[in-house]
Design a protein around this motif. Structure first.
Motif, PDB file in Angstrom:
ATOM      1  N   GLY A 110      37.394  34.989  36.896  1.00  0.00           N
ATOM      2  CA  GLY A 110      37.713  34.896  38.316  1.00  0.00           C
ATOM      3  C   GLY A 110      36.749  35.587  39.228  1.00  0.00           C
ATOM      4  N   LYS A 160      38.165  39.455  38.580  1.00  0.00           N
ATOM      5  CA  LYS A 160      39.460  40.086  38.874  1.00  0.00           C
ATOM      6  C   LYS A 160      40.571  39.673  37.916  1.00  0.00           C
ATOM      7  CE  LYS A 160      39.991  36.545  42.451  1.00  0.00           C
ATOM      8  NZ  LYS A 160      40.143  36.284  43.888  1.00  0.00           N
ATOM      9  N   ASP A 161      40.217  38.925  36.847  1.00  0.00           N
ATOM     10  CA  ASP A 161      41.232  38.462  35.896  1.00  0.00           C
ATOM     11  C   ASP A 161      40.884  38.965  34.506  1.00  0.00           C
ATOM     12  OD1 ASP A 161      43.214  37.242  34.499  1.00  0.00           O
ATOM     13  OD2 ASP A 161      42.633  35.177  34.981  1.00  0.00           O
ATOM     14  N   THR A 211      42.733  39.295  31.974  1.00  0.00           N
ATOM     15  CA  THR A 211      43.424  38.593  30.891  1.00  0.00           C
ATOM     16  C   THR A 211      42.538  37.550  30.227  1.00  0.00           C
ATOM     17  OG1 THR A 211      44.341  36.910  32.374  1.00  0.00           O
ATOM     18  CG2 THR A 211      45.634  38.924  32.076  1.00  0.00           C
ATOM     19  N   GLN A 212      41.490  37.132  30.904  1.00  0.00           N
ATOM     20  CA  GLN A 212      40.598  36.112  30.347  1.00  0.00           C
ATOM     21  C   GLN A 212      39.306  36.704  29.795  1.00  0.00           C
ATOM     22  OE1 GLN A 212      41.516  32.833  30.108  1.00  0.00           O
ATOM     23  NE2 GLN A 212      43.476  33.677  30.841  1.00  0.00           N
TER      24      GLN A 212
END
Length: 886
Positions: free
Chosen positions: A849, A864-865, A867-868
């Motif tokens: 992101g 900003k992500d 989780t990935q």
């Protein structure tokens, strides 16, 4: 002997003076009371209210030379500037006016007399055009002049119906064109054909209508004449030049540009260099005159237009090899040439030079940022295998960073990319539509209302200088923007009164509030704001609290007295602040650039190019307080505006003054033109406190201050804060600064220790991560997550790991509060295999992101992500392996 441009200008003015015209000064390039215009774009702008019948003129006939700027709206010549021979962003418009006096016959015959008898132009080269239905003008051309009858042509609305904008005064016009062909053998088909071979030089407008926002036409109170002659164009003709730029209006500046660049001005041999020189000369004129009239480059409105022009000039300068600020070096040439007729250039020299230098230096930084953004976009395109530069990104460069689109096209072509021009044009069109819609919904509707009131002879008399209460009558009621006969309780409306004590928002002072009431009927209308869309039209905006309000009702208007008193204190204090600033800073060159006066505070914007030190601010505050303690009487009186120059009385650029003006005189301490409300003696102001000093734009500072009870409350709040702080620290108030400084030093030391600890912890992780380097086609590669680690210690860790395998590839990730940082470093072996850090990291960052880029050997990105992150690291491994094994 060929006339100089100065002689041409003077001969025009002398001619109309001999015809009974009063020669008046050019208005500033800003017409603040006309919200339909960013800048004056025609000679008639300053007379608009006279045409509408809202203001009387001291003279029936006037003439002048008017500074005009056309860079926005309907009259936008920007793209033609420098590329053709006769379009400019700033130009002079020579004009003569009749306010209900003479009409078409005199306008046509005098124009012919000046052109053919005084200036001696070849009659065979002159053509006249008239509006298609204007038989009167066509007949007059044939009867009062000896023009060739075949040279009288008729055209439609586009060519021969003049309008200032989408709304406002307008009417049929008669244009005079000159045949510039070598043999003087132009044909009728060449007139109004957009060719420089036959060029319009004078437009005689017969002002008889007012265009409303719905497109309909109303007759003006009186038929008027408004003529506008292009000074630069007629100079070119009289000097025998094919281009305006080849006249003595422009050549001194163009020659100065050529000298700075060390290149000749040679339109035939180096056409692009010549265009650049012409654009720079043109834009410098516009910038200098606008700044002289108080407009400073900024991020919105008029200031944004100037900022864009300056950046455009700077970009053309770079094409000539002028990489350092250069516009200041050109200004003395312009001043020497134009200051005799426009002395404001000399009076505001310091502000002009400072603004030009500051903006050029700022643009250098902005240009670098824009190039960085451009490179990021290119990296993403190349990583995806694309060949088209997106139109939205080109628009962002244009709108945010001031990149001319031709610069983006050039830079894209160097990268083998083609601009998506249709998409760019679509974004440009959408922006123009938004601006046009805003102008139409706000100013145009208001103009219709004003016009309707003027036609009906409705007018408000302001009595609020001497009283706060007045018995009056309702002349009109506006609800939802339309006139109505009555309104019921709870309705919102705007009320026009025959007399009012309510001061309408003007000159930075907010409008009064209060009530309109009739005790006998129980009527009460709460006035929340007072506005004046035009001279004599005062609208009381608010809500009907009780009763029914009808047109024709008699009622009492009461201003909120306490609020007015607070406003008066702040307004007079603004005048004292202006005087104190000049005295403490030791210069009269400071000019007001805007103000806001409310019951709670005052805001004063002024031209200055650096922050005012604390000791100077204290001296300014103390001097204003001294003026207050001396209790100087504050007097107001009127005098003719023509007597103001040289009197020492201060006038503000963004105010519009009539023939008779009001002076506010604080016993000689301050004398300014002002229509606002003021205290009767400076002692009435009470306490005065400066609460802030900040930057508004390049070359413009802002001081905010409080007076009276507001200043008392502010001082009490500060005292309470200081007492609370000193009590919590168990020290006296005088010891607070030293204790805070000591605490700050302790915090800095602790932060340094924490940073060192974080880096140490990161390096300890490095020992474990170093074991994960893998051989990929003979190149050592590490792609790993370092876990929870902020960006700075992550960089230190990446440097350490890369140092252990400097020939290979180190891709490291860290997370901090849910945010992701990615770092990629490549050594010579990895680079030799075709890896590019900047191109590789961007697509990986998108998976978390975010985005980013960099150079071939090193790049950083963020996201900003978190989780990935695992998927992103796997994508990085795959991409690196594919590149190395390919």
């Amino acid at each position: 002997m060929t006339m100089t441009s100065s002689e041409i200008r003077q001969s025009f003015l002398d001619f109309f003076k001999s015809k009974g015209h009063e020669i008046v000064a050019s208005s500033p390039v800003v017409i603040p009371t006309d919200k339909t215009l960013l800048f004056a774009n025609a000679g008639m702008n300053q007379f608009k209210e006279i045409f509408l019948g809202a203001r009387k003129s001291e003279w029936k006939r006037v003439a002048d030379t008017q500074k005009c700027i056309r860079v926005s709206g309907k009259h936008n010549d920007l793209e033609e500037v420098g590329r053709d021979t006769y379009h400019h962003t700033l130009f002079e418009m020579l004009g003569n006016w009749s306010f209900g006096d003479y009409y078409k016959r005199e306008a046509i015959s005098w124009a012919w007399e000046l052109l053919t008898k005084v200036w001696g132009l070849d009659k065979r080269r002159l053509w006249a055009t008239v509006y298609r239905t204007d038989d009167e003008a066509a007949e007059l051309w044939a009867s009062v002049t000896d023009i060739d009858p075949t040279h009288i042509l008729r055209f439609g609305e586009k060519e021969n119906f003049w309008e200032m904008g989408e709304t406002g005064p307008c009417g049929p016009c008669s244009e005079i064109h000159y045949d510039c062909t070598p043999d003087g053998n132009a044909t009728a088909a060449m007139v109004n054909a957009g060719t420089s071979d036959v060029i319009e030089i004078w437009n005689l407008v017969f002002m008889q209508h007012n265009r409303k926002s719905d497109g309909s036409l109303d007759d003006l109170p009186a038929k008027c004449v408004d003529t506008g002659m292009g000074f630069e164009r007629v100079t070119a003709i009289l000097q025998g030049k094919h281009s305006n730029y080849d006249t003595d209006v422009f050549m001194p500046l163009i020659s100065a540009v050529a000298a700075l660049a060390g290149r000749p001005y040679a339109p035939e041999k180096a056409p692009e260099d010549a265009v650049a020189m012409r654009v720079i000369a043109d834009h410098l004129r516009t910038l200098s005159f606008a700044i002289a009239d108080g407009v400073m480059p900024s991020n919105d409105g008029r200031g944004y237009v100037l900022r864009r022009l300056l950046r455009r000039a700077a970009r053309f300068g770079r094409s000539l090899g002028l990489t350092k600020p250069f516009l200041c070096d050109l200004f003395p040439t312009l001043e020497a040439q134009m200051a005799p007729i426009f002395p404001e250039l000399t009076a505001r020299r310091a502000e002009i030079l400072r603004a030009l230098k500051a903006e050029e230096e700022s643009f250098g930084v902005t240009l670098d940022r824009g190039i960085a953004l451009f490179n990021e976009v290119v990296a993403r395109i190349e990583a995806a295998g694309g060949k088209t530069f997106p139109g939205d990104e080109a628009f962002k460069l244009y709108d945010t960073y001031g990149f001319p689109v031709d610069l983006t096209v050039l830079m894209a072509e160097e990268k083998g990319l083609k601009l998506d021009a249709p998409a760019f044009e679509r974004f440009m069109a959408e922006q123009k539509d938004r601006a046009r819609a805003a102008r139409k919904t706000n100013a145009a509707a208001e103009n219709d209302i004003v016009s309707a009131f003027v036609e009906q002879g409705l007018k408000t008399s302001f009595v609020g200088y001497t009283t706060l209460v007045a018995d009056t009558q309702v002349l009109a009621i506006l609800a939802d923007g339309a006139p109505v006969d009555s309104i019921s309780a709870s309705a919102e409306a705007a009320v026009l009164l025959a007399e009012t004590p309510f001061y309408s928002e003007s000159g930075g002072q907010v409008g009064d509030t209060g009530i309109l009431e009739n005790a006998a009927t129980g009527l009460r209308f709460d006035v929340a704001d007072t506005q004046r869309p035009a001279l004599g039209i005062v609208l009381h905006k608010g809500r009907l609290a009780a009763g029914t309000l009808r047109r024709g009702d008699l009622l009492t208007a009461r201003v909120d007295a306490d609020r007015r008193a607070a406003i008066r204190r702040h307004h007079t204090a603004t005048h004292l602040l202006n005087a104190a600033l000049k005295q403490v800073l030791g210069t009269d060159s400071i000019k007001q650039a805007g103000s806001y006066v409310s019951p709670e505070r005052l805001r004063f914007d002024f031209t200055w190019f650096e922050a005012i030190p604390a000791d100077k601010l204290r001296a300014i505050e103390r001097l204003v307080t001294r003026f207050i303690c001396e209790n100087h009487p504050v007097k107001t009186y009127e005098m003719p505006f023509r007597d103001i120059p040289g009197s020492g009385i201060v006038a503000v650029f963004d105010e519009k003054y009539g023939d008779v003006v009001r002076v506010v005189d604080c016993d000689g301490v301050s004398r300014e033109l002002c229509g606002g409300t003021h205290v009767s003696a400076t002692g009435d102001i009470g306490p005065f406190r400066i609460v802030a000093e900040t930057s508004v734009a390049a070359g413009v500072r802002r001081i905010e201050a409080m007076t009276g009870l507001a200043a008392c409350d502010h001082t009490a709040d500060e005292h309470e804060i200081l007492s609370t702080l000193s009590s919590s620290l168990s020290i006296t108030p005088a010891e607070v600064p030293a204790r805070v400084a000591a605490l700050q030093e302790t915090v800095r030391k602790l932060e340094k220790d924490l940073k060192a600890a974080a880096e140490k912890a990161a390096l300890e992780k490095g020992a474990a991560l170093a074991a994960n380097f893998a051989d990929v086609a003979g190149v050592p590669v590490l792609v790993e997550s370092a876990g929870e680690l902020a960006a700075e210690p992550l960089r230190a860790l990446a440097d350490s790991l890369f140092a252990s395998h400097p020939a290979g590839a180190t891709f490291l990730a860290g997370t901090d509060g849910g945010k992701v940082t990615l770092i990629l470093k490549l050594g010579p072996d990895a680079l030799a295999r075709g890896l590019h850090a900047g191109k590789l990291i961007g697509p990986v960052a998108k998976l978390v992101g975010g985005g980013g880029g960099g150079k071939p050997a090193q790049a950083q990105a963020g996201g900003k992500d978190a989780t990935q992150l695992a998927a992103a690291l796997q994508a990085a491994r795959t991409a690196i392996s594919a590149a190395l094994q390919g």
